[in-house]
Design a protein around this motif. Structure first.
Motif, mmCIF file in Angstrom:
data_model
loop_
_atom_site.group_PDB
_atom_site.id
_atom_site.type_symbol
_atom_site.label_atom_id
_atom_site.label_comp_id
_atom_site.label_asym_id
_atom_site.label_seq_id
_atom_site.Cartn_x
_atom_site.Cartn_y
_atom_site.Cartn_z
ATOM 1 N N ALA A 166 0.829 -1.211 0.000
ATOM 2 C CA ALA A 166 0.000 0.000 0.000
ATOM 3 C C ALA A 166 0.865 1.263 0.000
ATOM 4 N N MET A 167 1.959 1.251 0.763
ATOM 5 C CA MET A 167 2.876 2.410 0.764
ATOM 6 C C MET A 167 3.477 2.604 -0.620
ATOM 7 N N THR B 89 -9.195 -1.733 1.508
ATOM 8 C CA THR B 89 -9.238 -0.281 1.262
ATOM 9 C C THR B 89 -7.845 0.274 1.070
ATOM 10 N N ASP B 90 -6.898 -0.159 1.918
ATOM 11 C CA ASP B 90 -5.514 0.299 1.792
ATOM 12 C C ASP B 90 -4.924 -0.066 0.433
ATOM 13 N N LEU B 91 -5.390 -1.175 -0.140
ATOM 14 C CA LEU B 91 -4.907 -1.628 -1.438
ATOM 15 C C LEU B 91 -5.713 -1.034 -2.602
ATOM 16 N N SER C 97 3.137 5.344 -11.145
ATOM 17 C CA SER C 97 2.768 4.396 -12.208
ATOM 18 C C SER C 97 1.540 3.562 -11.825
ATOM 19 N N PHE C 98 1.290 3.406 -10.514
ATOM 20 C CA PHE C 98 0.133 2.629 -10.084
ATOM 21 C C PHE C 98 -1.171 3.412 -10.214
ATOM 22 N N ARG C 99 -1.088 4.721 -10.382
ATOM 23 C CA ARG C 99 -2.307 5.491 -10.629
ATOM 24 C C ARG C 99 -2.804 5.230 -12.051
#
Length: 158
Positions: free
Chosen positions: A46-47, A151-153, A54-56
């Motif tokens: 998650a951090m 949710t964190d993921l 790039s994950f957005r």
């Protein structure tokens, strides 16, 4: 997501030995020890997801994974991503969890959490006995921690 949940609730035919197949996922049972290991890995992941732009553009739990009609394809895509991204691989190594185990736990948690939502809403009357029912019971017992981790993921369960 509905297709993924439905596919994980029933057992399927054995795929090739390298990929996680439907039967392996259908027989997988969540345990407290594995879930805690998953949470540890997920906190690190998650951090990374929050810090890596790039994950957005390409979320870890993409539509290809979460909305796949074929759980073997979804598991292969997620496992490959976990293996090929240095940061994700390091997060799993630090948590002492393999990409395969993380993938099985993640997909099972999502399916069981969806099934629990369907049960609670009345859209689903019962879950087949066995691993699926056991996993839904596990998620019910650990619902707050499961929801927080998902949710964190950035996995949205409605």
């Amino acid at each position: 997501m509905l297709l993924l949940a439905a596919a994980l609730l029933v057992s399927g035919q054995r795929a090739d030995s390298v990929r996680i197949d439907r039967r392996e996922l259908a027989e997988y049972r969540l345990t407290t020890a594995e879930f805690e290991q998953f949470r540890k890995a997920s906190a690190r992941i998650a951090m990374l997801l929050a810090d890596d732009a790039s994950f957005r553009a390409e979320p870890l739990f993409s539509e290809e994974i979460t909305q796949s009609a074929d759980v073997t394809d979804a598991s292969a895509a997620l496992e490959a991503r976990l293996r090929s991204h240095a940061g994700l691989s390091e997060a799993l190594t630090a948590a002492k969890m393999s990409p395969r185990d993380y993938t099985k736990c993640a997909l099972t948690l999502v399916a069981a959490r969806l099934a629990l939502g369907f049960l609670d809403s009345g859209a689903l009357k019962a879950v087949p006995p066995g691993a699926a029912a056991d996993n839904v019971a596990f998620v019910r017992a650990h619902r707050a921690a499961v929801d927080e981790t998902l949710t964190d993921l950035a996995i949205e369960i409605r």
